[in-house]
Design a protein around this motif. Structure first.
Motif, PDB file in Angstrom:
ATOM      1  N   PRO A 286      -3.386  24.777  19.524  1.00  0.00           N
ATOM      2  CA  PRO A 286      -3.052  23.802  18.464  1.00  0.00           C
ATOM      3  C   PRO A 286      -1.628  23.956  17.944  1.00  0.00           C
ATOM      4  CG  PRO A 286      -5.202  24.769  18.070  1.00  0.00           C
ATOM      5  CD  PRO A 286      -4.567  25.549  19.181  1.00  0.00           C
ATOM      6  N   LEU A 287      -1.133  25.193  17.848  1.00  0.00           N
ATOM      7  CA  LEU A 287       0.238  25.417  17.395  1.00  0.00           C
ATOM      8  C   LEU A 287       1.235  24.801  18.365  1.00  0.00           C
ATOM      9  CD1 LEU A 287       0.154  29.113  16.101  1.00  0.00           C
ATOM     10  CD2 LEU A 287       0.240  27.023  14.749  1.00  0.00           C
ATOM     11  N   GLN A 288       0.977  24.981  19.654  1.00  0.00           N
ATOM     12  CA  GLN A 288       1.853  24.413  20.675  1.00  0.00           C
ATOM     13  C   GLN A 288       1.825  22.880  20.615  1.00  0.00           C
ATOM     14  OE1 GLN A 288       0.340  26.205  24.265  1.00  0.00           O
ATOM     15  NE2 GLN A 288       1.742  27.950  24.147  1.00  0.00           N
TER      16      GLN A 288
ATOM     17  N   TYR B  24       6.968  21.545  11.157  1.00  0.00           N
ATOM     18  CA  TYR B  24       7.599  22.840  11.419  1.00  0.00           C
ATOM     19  C   TYR B  24       7.280  23.833  10.303  1.00  0.00           C
ATOM     20  CZ  TYR B  24      10.440  20.903  15.253  1.00  0.00           C
ATOM     21  OH  TYR B  24      10.862  20.345  16.436  1.00  0.00           O
ATOM     22  N   ARG B  25       7.256  23.347   9.072  1.00  0.00           N
ATOM     23  CA  ARG B  25       6.917  24.233   7.956  1.00  0.00           C
ATOM     24  C   ARG B  25       5.452  24.628   7.996  1.00  0.00           C
ATOM     25  NH1 ARG B  25      10.554  21.346   3.127  1.00  0.00           N
ATOM     26  NH2 ARG B  25      12.422  22.635   3.477  1.00  0.00           N
ATOM     27  N   GLU B  26       4.612  23.701   8.393  1.00  0.00           N
ATOM     28  CA  GLU B  26       3.169  23.963   8.494  1.00  0.00           C
ATOM     29  C   GLU B  26       2.888  25.072   9.511  1.00  0.00           C
ATOM     30  OE1 GLU B  26      -0.428  21.791  10.810  1.00  0.00           O
ATOM     31  OE2 GLU B  26       0.833  20.476   9.599  1.00  0.00           O
ATOM     32  N   ILE B  27       3.578  25.030  10.648  1.00  0.00           N
ATOM     33  CA  ILE B  27       3.330  26.032  11.701  1.00  0.00           C
ATOM     34  C   ILE B  27       4.302  27.210  11.600  1.00  0.00           C
ATOM     35  CG2 ILE B  27       2.372  24.316  13.269  1.00  0.00           C
ATOM     36  CD1 ILE B  27       5.001  24.303  14.811  1.00  0.00           C
ATOM     37  N   LYS B  28       5.110  27.206  10.522  1.00  0.00           N
ATOM     38  CA  LYS B  28       6.038  28.317  10.245  1.00  0.00           C
ATOM     39  C   LYS B  28       7.043  28.547  11.384  1.00  0.00           C
ATOM     40  CE  LYS B  28       2.953  30.733   7.053  1.00  0.00           C
ATOM     41  NZ  LYS B  28       2.102  29.546   6.822  1.00  0.00           N
ATOM     42  N   ASN B  29       7.616  27.438  11.872  1.00  0.00           N
ATOM     43  CA  ASN B  29       8.638  27.512  12.916  1.00  0.00           C
ATOM     44  C   ASN B  29      10.001  27.350  12.247  1.00  0.00           C
ATOM     45  OD1 ASN B  29      10.558  26.621  14.977  1.00  0.00           O
ATOM     46  ND2 ASN B  29       8.799  26.400  16.337  1.00  0.00           N
ATOM     47  N   ARG B  30      10.683  28.468  12.032  1.00  0.00           N
ATOM     48  CA  ARG B  30      11.928  28.456  11.258  1.00  0.00           C
ATOM     49  C   ARG B  30      13.069  27.735  11.992  1.00  0.00           C
ATOM     50  NH1 ARG B  30      12.422  28.885   6.138  1.00  0.00           N
ATOM     51  NH2 ARG B  30      13.994  30.526   5.926  1.00  0.00           N
ATOM     52  N   GLN B  31      13.125  27.902  13.301  1.00  0.00           N
ATOM     53  CA  GLN B  31      14.188  27.236  14.044  1.00  0.00           C
ATOM     54  C   GLN B  31      14.034  25.722  13.971  1.00  0.00           C
ATOM     55  OE1 GLN B  31      14.474  27.519  18.429  1.00  0.00           O
ATOM     56  NE2 GLN B  31      16.610  28.078  18.130  1.00  0.00           N
TER      57      GLN B  31
ATOM     58  N   LEU C  44      11.533  14.800  16.292  1.00  0.00           N
ATOM     59  CA  LEU C  44      12.960  15.128  16.176  1.00  0.00           C
ATOM     60  C   LEU C  44      13.774  14.330  17.200  1.00  0.00           C
ATOM     61  CD1 LEU C  44      14.114  17.224  14.169  1.00  0.00           C
ATOM     62  CD2 LEU C  44      14.406  18.775  16.082  1.00  0.00           C
ATOM     63  N   GLU C  45      13.237  14.236  18.399  1.00  0.00           N
ATOM     64  CA  GLU C  45      13.898  13.476  19.471  1.00  0.00           C
ATOM     65  C   GLU C  45      13.965  11.987  19.121  1.00  0.00           C
ATOM     66  OE1 GLU C  45      12.853  12.270  24.073  1.00  0.00           O
ATOM     67  OE2 GLU C  45      12.214  14.246  23.375  1.00  0.00           O
ATOM     68  N   THR C  46      12.857  11.469  18.608  1.00  0.00           N
ATOM     69  CA  THR C  46      12.804  10.054  18.210  1.00  0.00           C
ATOM     70  C   THR C  46      13.792   9.775  17.081  1.00  0.00           C
ATOM     71  OG1 THR C  46      10.457   9.882  18.820  1.00  0.00           O
ATOM     72  CG2 THR C  46      11.309   8.226  17.282  1.00  0.00           C
TER      73      THR C  46
ATOM     74  N   ALA D  23       5.002  20.516  19.742  1.00  0.00           N
ATOM     75  CA  ALA D  23       5.400  19.428  20.657  1.00  0.00           C
ATOM     76  C   ALA D  23       5.489  18.110  19.895  1.00  0.00           C
ATOM     77  CB  ALA D  23       4.391  19.314  21.800  1.00  0.00           C
ATOM     78  N   GLU D  24       4.578  17.901  18.951  1.00  0.00           N
ATOM     79  CA  GLU D  24       4.591  16.689  18.133  1.00  0.00           C
ATOM     80  C   GLU D  24       5.862  16.629  17.273  1.00  0.00           C
ATOM     81  OE1 GLU D  24       1.912  14.628  14.555  1.00  0.00           O
ATOM     82  OE2 GLU D  24       1.147  16.383  15.632  1.00  0.00           O
ATOM     83  N   ALA D  25       6.203  17.787  16.665  1.00  0.00           N
ATOM     84  CA  ALA D  25       7.413  17.848  15.827  1.00  0.00           C
ATOM     85  C   ALA D  25       8.669  17.667  16.670  1.00  0.00           C
ATOM     86  CB  ALA D  25       7.450  19.179  15.089  1.00  0.00           C
TER      87      ALA D  25
END
Length: 217
Positions: A52-54, A90-97, A64-66, A58-60
């Motif tokens: 689910p994180l992946q 990104y904040r929900e899944i804690k992806n800082r980059q 970003l691309e769109t 991928a959705e985020a």
């Protein structure tokens, strides 16, 4: 005879107590093991957690691309919505980059809308994350947008400082696009300060004909 009977009764009582204790202990052990096995069975596997994180990442990334394409097409409001949705994920899944990239994109969108205050706010937030995760490219882009925001607010000293830092990073990581953006923005700052010779010198570095024209006026 009475003493013997009483002794046997005591032995029987002790035996019964020990037996009861053993039975209770055995039942407790079996019950505990059953609970442990149940917990293990209910606990999601690493693959079940990771997938689910992946999917969310991928959705985020797609948002970003769109948003980037929408920004290129001057669809600023649509781009802003895409970037904000990506930021939330990104904040929900804690992806800082990813969070840093989304913040930088939002800052750039506000810059396109001449909202310098918001451009400064979001690019500063992006810059903080870039330094934290040691992402030099993100740091350079954030600095360049931050500098452009300061230039739009007529804070030329801060603007020049940010662009020079961005230029240094661009050359360090050999990013030609970022270097070109930083140089062009430095030239515009010099021009806004009526420092036409410096503006012309910078323009020559990037062969920017339009900027050369400004500097020669």
């Amino acid at each position: 005879m009475l003493f013997h009977s009483k002794s046997r009764s005591n032995n029987t009582y002790r035996f019964s107590s020990i037996t009861a204790t053993l039975i209770v202990s055995l039942v407790y052990t079996v019950f505990s093991q059953a609970e442990i096995f149940k917990a293990i069975a209910q606990k999601p596997s690493t693959a079940e957690v990771t997938q689910p994180l992946q999917n969310r990442k991928a959705e985020a990334d797609k948002l970003l691309e769109t948003g980037t394409k929408q920004l290129d097409d001057d669809e600023n409001e649509a781009a802003l919505q895409s970037f904000e949705k990506a930021l939330a994920i990104y904040r929900e899944i804690k992806n800082r980059q990813g969070e840093g990239k989304a913040l930088q994109k939002i800052g750039n969108t506000y810059l396109n809308q001449d909202n310098n205050e918001k451009a400064i706010e979001y690019s500063q937030a992006s810059l903080t994350i870039a330094k934290e995760i040691k992402d030099r490219q993100l740091e350079g882009k954030s600095l360049s947008i931050l500098g452009a925001g300061y230039k739009g607010s007529n804070n030329y000293n801060k603007a020049l400082e940010c662009q020079q830092q961005a230029l240094g990073i661009a050359r360090e990581i050999k990013n030609g696009e970022l270097e070109s953006h930083a140089l062009r923005r430095i030239g515009r700052i010099y021009y806004a300060q009526q420092n036409y010779q410096q503006s012309l010198a910078v323009a020559k570095q990037i062969n920017n004909i339009k900027l050369k024209g400004y500097a020669l006026r």
